[in-house]
Design an enzyme around this catalytic site. Structure first.
Site, PDB file in Angstrom:
ATOM      1  N   GLU A  90      25.296  10.168 -18.929  1.00  0.00           N
ATOM      2  CA  GLU A  90      26.026   9.401 -17.918  1.00  0.00           C
ATOM      3  C   GLU A  90      26.959  10.287 -17.088  1.00  0.00           C
ATOM      4  OE1 GLU A  90      27.694   6.167 -20.306  1.00  0.00           O
ATOM      5  OE2 GLU A  90      25.844   5.034 -20.008  1.00  0.00           O
TER       6      GLU A  90
ATOM      7  N   ASP B  58      21.968   0.087 -25.952  1.00  0.00           N
ATOM      8  CA  ASP B  58      23.416   0.199 -25.834  1.00  0.00           C
ATOM      9  C   ASP B  58      24.137  -1.044 -26.344  1.00  0.00           C
ATOM     10  OD1 ASP B  58      25.830   1.271 -25.204  1.00  0.00           O
ATOM     11  OD2 ASP B  58      25.698   0.972 -23.044  1.00  0.00           O
TER      12      ASP B  58
ATOM     13  N   GLU C 237      31.995  -4.994 -25.995  1.00  0.00           N
ATOM     14  CA  GLU C 237      31.567  -4.732 -24.611  1.00  0.00           C
ATOM     15  C   GLU C 237      30.508  -5.725 -24.129  1.00  0.00           C
ATOM     16  OE1 GLU C 237      30.090  -0.773 -23.892  1.00  0.00           O
ATOM     17  OE2 GLU C 237      29.529  -1.255 -21.835  1.00  0.00           O
TER      18      GLU C 237
HETATM   19  C1  GCV Z   1      32.114   5.678 -22.975  1.00  0.00           C
HETATM   20  C2  GCV Z   1      27.964   2.537 -22.332  1.00  0.00           C
HETATM   21  C3  GCV Z   1      29.291   2.063 -21.830  1.00  0.00           C
HETATM   22  C4  GCV Z   1      30.120   3.226 -21.331  1.00  0.00           C
HETATM   23  C5  GCV Z   1      30.273   4.231 -22.467  1.00  0.00           C
HETATM   24  C6  GCV Z   1      28.882   4.671 -22.894  1.00  0.00           C
HETATM   25  C7  GCV Z   1      28.904   5.634 -24.068  1.00  0.00           C
HETATM   26  O1  GCV Z   1      27.169   2.988 -21.288  1.00  0.00           O
HETATM   27  O2  GCV Z   1      29.098   1.102 -20.847  1.00  0.00           O
HETATM   28  O3  GCV Z   1      31.359   2.729 -20.918  1.00  0.00           O
HETATM   29  O4  GCV Z   1      31.076   5.321 -22.102  1.00  0.00           O
HETATM   30  O5  GCV Z   1      28.145   3.554 -23.286  1.00  0.00           O
HETATM   31  O6  GCV Z   1      28.667   5.181 -25.166  1.00  0.00           O
HETATM   32  O7  GCV Z   1      29.138   6.814 -23.886  1.00  0.00           O
END
Ligand code: GCV
Length: 663
Positions: free
Chosen positions: A271, A350, A378
């Site tokens: 990411e 995720d 989340e």
């Molecule tokens: C910390 C998901 C979440 C992100 C998070 C990522 C990760 O994509 O939406 O906010 O980033 O996981 O686990 O690194």
């Protein structure tokens, strides 16, 4: 009673309890083999006094030698283990080490808090998992990535905060057996990159000392490109001699300045975060370079496997995000240093409400592994909707990977039983913030508590954990216990019913991840699609599709590959299925979607009603907090129900057999 104070301490509130014959055991305490000046022993004694005074009105007298009513004795045994035994009016708590003593003390206080008699007590325990960690996604500006209970209590205005809550936090963590904490977000940017420099060393060290008092190792998330951003080097190539030398010197400095440092957590090539791929190197190359730098100090590198292409074209049916973790890591199995642990999310996508277990867990046979779950809600309701996650975590832990006969569950793999390794364990993204009640919805503290207890003792059931948490946190009134269990135990399935069906996931408001948006991610770059059309829905991950199902060992691979044998709760994760497909229940897929959404909403309404019945039976502030959240949950559940049902009705043109209102 001072309600506010009470609620701040969560399950350690130590309000007065029925004596149940327990008070006498806390009168005279003696130490044998433990040094009363040791920091962890001191914490244990302090806790004992606080607990006995608060719950039983007894102030323990710590004396030398016997006779005593509670003997705290050092004995041989597995690290962090303890035994408790009551005989002839005396309890002996044997700790294999100081941490064992601390955990045994909390065990004793837990029983008192549950109003259980200590007479005849006999237990012997050691933690099931070597590492039991909470990961904070706290940023230094005070925000929390995916935080739903206020701001960070570690950081504000690009600085570190140390206050009363820091110690309260450490106590809470130790009381559930947590032995490692990462305080900053895995997305390490701006000021957080500087946590490993003189700018912050003093405060970082002070923070880590508070954790040391409670037997908790201190960890930081690292910016993989620190050589560039801090070191002024032109590269972060793990094979570059300058990069290697910079990290060696940096780690020497870190371990010298932060006495209780356990190591580092790294999110690389994920990411948008930097990583070894930029230099044509593997994940193992990156992890090993850092591992060599921390090895002289006994440090470990926890390297995340959340590596996937987040710039996908939604038109592309072959690239499958679910495959990515396995594809990126399996080829290097066995290539990692002994002090590297790969941290693997429970599912391949995720943290959705339902996913299969990641095939990397146990897929790797020669590499240290840690399971990562998300206690922060989340995708599971933002600590507005009630969603007790322990049943889901247990499903993951109990899953048979078929990696090794007799020791093939995820619990076996991450405890070190499968490979006989000690660098293993379990981590969770935490759900805390600076809200007065720590977790936004007070009921979300059941997840905070439950994760730690499960990490320590994996065999505990989701219900047993509630049998502890409810009396400790709310009340031991049987009506309260039964009502709250009636809400929490089915709540994960209820949430699943009114959100995305049968493992398909997503359908959430993009970025925020709360609330329904069926097509929110459908034409986006994140690799998270449901592929619904007028005939059916689901992603074909069989050997005719993306081939993801083949990443499992048999018999899992075949079971998932075949639509007939695929577990139905994961049907749409693995297969594209027509709406008229007949499920084992005898219902068509579309009817299942309608029914489960109506049911899910009704169940949520039932929870809200049940909670109303507890007015006057639980603390007024807690009652109001949870009631307010239920109001929001019902709004959310109704939106989900009606949007999902309407979407599929409009697409399929198939009416609800029961003629209910669909829009
Ligand atoms: C910390 C998901 C979440 C992100 C998070 C990522 C990760 O994509 O939406 O906010 O980033 O996981 O686990 O690194």
């Amino acid at each position: 009673m001072d309600g506010k104070k009470d609620w701040k301490q969560l399950w350690l509130k130590y309000d007065r309890k029925a004596d149940a014959g327990n008070g006498k055991f806390f009168e005279k305490v003696a130490l044998e083999g433990f040094d009363a000046a040791d920091r962890v022993v001191k914490s244990a004694l302090c806790e004992l006094t606080r607990g006995a005074e608060g719950m039983l009105g007894v102030t323990p007298k710590v004396q030398e030698g016997t006779p005593c009513t509670l003997l705290l004795k050092k004995a041989t045994g597995d690290p962090e283990g303890y035994a408790l035994k009551e005989e002839n009016g005396q309890i002996t708590l044997e700790g294999a080490d100081e941490k064992g003593l601390l955990y045994g003390t909390f065990h004793l206080l837990r029983l008192v808090s549950m109003e259980k008699s200590l007479a005849g007590l006999q237990v012997s325990l050691r933690p099931d998992n070597p590492l039991r960690m909470y990961n904070h996604w706290d940023n230094m500006d005070g925000s929390i990535e995916r935080g739903y209970s206020g701001e960070s209590f570690f950081f504000e205005n690009d600085d570190i905060v140390i206050n009363e809550r820091t110690k309260d936090y450490a106590r809470l963590m130790a009381s559930i057996g947590i032995n490692g904490v990462v305080i900053n977000n895995v997305n390490v940017k701006q000021a957080a990159t500087w946590l490993i420099t003189d700018r912050f060393f003093d405060k970082v060290a002070r923070l880590s000392e508070i954790f040391a008092d409670y037997g908790i190792k201190f960890f930081l998330s690292l910016n993989y490109a620190a050589t560039i951003e801090l070191g002024g080097l032109g590269s972060a190539d793990p094979f570059d001699a300058g990069v290697i030398a910079w990290w060696k010197a940096k780690m020497q400095e870190c371990f010298a300045k932060i006495p209780n440092l356990g190591g580092f957590l790294v999110k690389a090539d994920s990411e948008g975060r930097p990583g070894p791929f930029t230099y044509g190197r593997t994940q193992a190359d990156g992890a090993n370079m850092l591992a060599d730098a921390v090895a002289p100090y006994g440090g470990i590198i926890i390297w995340r496997c959340f590596v996937y292409n987040c710039m996908q074209d939604w038109r592309d049916y072959k690239t499958d995000r679910a495959r990515a973790g396995y594809d990126n890591f399996i080829g290097m199995d066995g290539d990692y240093r002994e002090n590297v642990i790969l941290q693997i999310k429970n599912g391949p996508m995720d943290f959705q409400i339902r996913e299969p277990v990641s095939p990397l867990l146990g897929g790797l046979k020669k590499t240290n592994q840690m399971l990562e779950v998300q206690v922060a809600q989340e995708y599971t309701g933002h600590q507005i909707d009630v969603c007790y996650l322990i049943p889901m975590f247990k499903e993951v832990l109990d899953f048979h990977t078929f990696c090794k006969e007799g020791a093939d569950t995820v619990a076996d793999v991450i405890s070190g039983r499968t490979m006989g390794n000690k660098n293993a364990g379990i981590a969770a993204v935490i759900n805390t913030g600076n809200d007065a009640n720590w977790t936004g919805n007070y009921l979300a503290a059941a997840n905070l508590y439950g994760f730690g207890r499960l990490a320590f003792q994996t065999s505990l059931s989701a219900e047993e954990i509630l049998d502890e948490w409810i009396p400790m946190s709310l009340s031991s009134d049987p009506q309260v216990v039964e009502t709250v269990k009636g809400i929490l135990l089915p709540s994960r399935e209820t949430y699943e019913k009114y959100t995305s069906p049968l493992g398909i996931g997503w359908m959430v408001t993009p970025h925020d991840h709360y609330g329904c948006s069926v097509d929110g991610y459908e034409y986006d770059r994140w690799g998270t699609y449901h592929r619904a059309d007028h005939l059916g829905i689901g992603v074909d991950r069989s050997d005719r599709g993306t081939g993801y199902a083949q990443q499992y060992y048999e018999p899992n691979a075949s079971a998932y590959n075949n639509v007939e044998t695929c577990p139905e709760e994961l049907l749409l994760f693995f297969h594209h299925v027509p709406y008229k497909y007949l499920l084992k229940s005898g219902k068509t897929l579309i009817q299942h979607i309608y029914d489960s959404h109506f049911e899910g909403y009704d169940e949520a309404e039932g929870f809200a009603r049940a909670w109303e019945g507890l007015e006057g039976k639980v603390d007024g502030e807690i009652f109001a907090n949870v009631k307010e959240r239920f109001g929001m949950q019902l709004y959310n559940a109704r939106e989900w129900r009606d949007q999902v049902n309407s979407y599929f009705h409009r697409l399929s043109w198939i009416p609800d057999e029961r003629g209910r209102r669909i829009y």
